[in-house]
Design a protein around this motif. Structure first.
Motif, short mmCIF file in Angstrom:
data_model
loop_
_atom_site.label_atom_id
_atom_site.label_comp_id
_atom_site.label_asym_id
_atom_site.label_seq_id
_atom_site.Cartn_x
_atom_site.Cartn_y
_atom_site.Cartn_z
N ARG A 179 0.84 -1.19 0.00
CA ARG A 179 0.00 0.00 0.00
C ARG A 179 0.88 1.24 0.00
NH1 ARG A 179 -5.19 0.46 0.42
NH2 ARG A 179 -5.56 -1.43 1.60
N PRO A 180 0.55 2.22 -0.85
CA PRO A 180 1.22 3.52 -0.77
C PRO A 180 0.77 4.24 0.50
CG PRO A 180 0.00 3.27 -2.84
CD PRO A 180 -0.37 2.13 -1.96
N GLY A 181 1.66 5.07 1.04
CA GLY A 181 1.34 5.85 2.23
C GLY A 181 1.10 7.31 1.89
N PRO A 182 0.93 8.15 2.92
CA PRO A 182 0.65 9.57 2.71
C PRO A 182 1.76 10.32 1.98
CG PRO A 182 0.27 8.95 5.01
CD PRO A 182 0.89 7.77 4.32
N THR A 215 -2.58 -16.60 11.72
CA THR A 215 -2.77 -15.54 12.72
C THR A 215 -1.62 -14.54 12.68
OG1 THR A 215 -4.06 -16.99 14.16
CG2 THR A 215 -3.04 -15.08 15.19
N ALA A 216 -0.39 -15.05 12.55
CA ALA A 216 0.78 -14.16 12.47
C ALA A 216 0.68 -13.25 11.24
CB ALA A 216 2.06 -14.97 12.43
N ILE A 217 0.22 -13.80 10.13
CA ILE A 217 0.07 -13.00 8.91
C ILE A 217 -1.02 -11.95 9.09
CG2 ILE A 217 -0.65 -13.07 6.49
CD1 ILE A 217 0.88 -15.75 6.27
N GLU A 218 -2.14 -12.33 9.66
CA GLU A 218 -3.22 -11.36 9.89
C GLU A 218 -2.75 -10.23 10.81
OE1 GLU A 218 -6.05 -10.95 8.35
OE2 GLU A 218 -5.85 -12.80 7.18
N ASP A 219 -1.98 -10.56 11.85
CA ASP A 219 -1.44 -9.53 12.74
C ASP A 219 -0.49 -8.60 11.98
OD1 ASP A 219 -2.88 -10.66 14.82
OD2 ASP A 219 -1.13 -11.65 15.73
N HIS A 261 0.60 -3.38 9.00
CA HIS A 261 0.90 -2.64 7.77
C HIS A 261 -0.24 -1.71 7.39
CE1 HIS A 261 4.83 -4.04 6.32
NE2 HIS A 261 4.56 -5.09 7.06
N GLU A 262 -1.47 -2.12 7.64
CA GLU A 262 -2.62 -1.23 7.37
C GLU A 262 -2.49 0.06 8.19
OE1 GLU A 262 -5.25 -0.86 5.44
OE2 GLU A 262 -5.01 -2.71 4.31
N LYS A 263 -2.11 -0.09 9.45
CA LYS A 263 -1.92 1.09 10.32
C LYS A 263 -0.71 1.90 9.85
CE LYS A 263 -1.34 2.46 15.09
NZ LYS A 263 -1.14 2.03 16.48
N LEU A 264 0.38 1.21 9.55
CA LEU A 264 1.60 1.89 9.10
C LEU A 264 1.35 2.69 7.82
CD1 LEU A 264 4.64 2.27 9.64
CD2 LEU A 264 5.03 0.18 8.31
N ALA A 265 0.52 2.16 6.94
CA ALA A 265 0.25 2.82 5.66
C ALA A 265 -0.42 4.17 5.81
CB ALA A 265 -0.60 1.92 4.77
N THR A 266 -0.94 4.48 6.99
CA THR A 266 -1.57 5.79 7.23
C THR A 266 -0.67 6.73 8.02
OG1 THR A 266 -2.63 5.09 9.31
CG2 THR A 266 -3.85 4.70 7.26
N VAL A 280 5.33 7.90 5.63
CA VAL A 280 5.44 6.62 4.93
C VAL A 280 5.14 6.82 3.46
CG1 VAL A 280 4.39 4.33 4.65
CG2 VAL A 280 4.95 5.17 6.93
N HIS A 281 6.07 6.39 2.63
CA HIS A 281 5.92 6.43 1.18
C HIS A 281 5.18 5.19 0.70
CE1 HIS A 281 7.12 5.72 -3.00
NE2 HIS A 281 7.36 7.02 -3.10
N THR A 282 5.67 4.00 1.10
CA THR A 282 5.11 2.72 0.67
C THR A 282 5.43 1.68 1.74
OG1 THR A 282 5.54 3.24 -1.66
CG2 THR A 282 5.24 0.91 -1.12
N THR A 283 4.54 0.75 1.93
CA THR A 283 4.83 -0.36 2.84
C THR A 283 4.38 -1.67 2.18
OG1 THR A 283 4.70 -1.14 5.12
CG2 THR A 283 2.69 -0.17 4.20
N ALA A 284 5.14 -2.73 2.43
CA ALA A 284 4.86 -4.03 1.80
C ALA A 284 5.26 -5.15 2.74
CB ALA A 284 5.62 -4.15 0.48
N LEU A 285 4.64 -6.30 2.52
CA LEU A 285 4.90 -7.49 3.32
C LEU A 285 5.05 -8.67 2.39
CD1 LEU A 285 4.88 -8.82 6.23
CD2 LEU A 285 2.43 -9.20 5.85
#
Length: 195
Positions: A98-101, A125-129, A134-139, A143-148
């Motif tokens: 996801r791209p960030g702000p 469960t580890a992946i969902e966590d 990353h969803e939180k980090l993306a906001t 943050v330019h971009t985050t990936a997993l």
């Protein structure tokens, strides 16, 4: 999406200006490479940002496997091998992007963190966590971009985040400075979870 990285650890007294010059003169060659989402030309310098080593370690997000394969078997990577030797190339199926702000800014750094998934741990469960993180980090501002990505051979998650400026220490993991960003296909990387 596929994440990919190789690293060259260089001598402690290596002149990192050699790497800077290489990226200044050749980095643009991937600015329109078909299949590439983005490539962050990352370096770590001994004694800077807590790094114990000098290292050249570009990180890639590929929009498709064909582009990655074409790069690894093509002339560009052949030049890397000629100049530095053939590295182990790590790659991970992408789980999230996801791209960030700060996606409209030129990134100054990236962080990379590996998270082992030990035997007996509940992988879904580890992946969902991790996805929720990353969803939180993306906001997050800066943050330019985050990936997993997932390494199913070693059962590890790789967390990758580009930052507009210097990565905060609180981000954890290894911190790299970005000398150049080639980003011809970020729109093809998708947004959110990758399944």
């Amino acid at each position: 999406m596929y994440a990919m990285q190789y690293r060259f650890t260089l001598p402690a007294d290596y002149d990192m200006e050699i790497i800077r010059h290489r990226v200044r003169t050749k980095g643009h060659l991937l600015d329109d490479f078909a299949g590439l989402g983005l490539k962050a030309y990352g370096i770590r310098e001994r004694g800077t940002d807590g790094s114990p080593v000098n290292q050249y370690a570009p990180f890639y997000l590929w929009a498709d496997q064909e582009g990655m394969n074409r790069f690894l078997t093509g002339e560009g990577f052949r030049g890397v091998v000629r100049d530095f030797g053939r590295p182990a190339v790590h790659n991970w199926p992408g789980l999230y992007h996801r791209p960030g702000p700060a996606a409209d800014r030129v990134p100054g750094s990236f962080t990379q963190r590996t998270q082992p998934l030990p035997e007996g741990s509940d992988v879904p469960t580890a992946i969902e966590d991790a996805l929720a993180g990353h969803e939180k980090l993306a906001t997050t501002d800066g943050v330019h971009t985050t990936a997993l990505g997932l390494d199913p051979r070693r059962w590890e998650l790789v967390h990758f985040t580009l930052w507009a400026d210097t990565a905060p220490e609180s981000a954890g993991g290894e911190r790299f400075r970005v000398l150049h960003l080639s980003a011809p296909g970020t729109g093809r990387l998708g947004a959110g979870r990758q399944w």
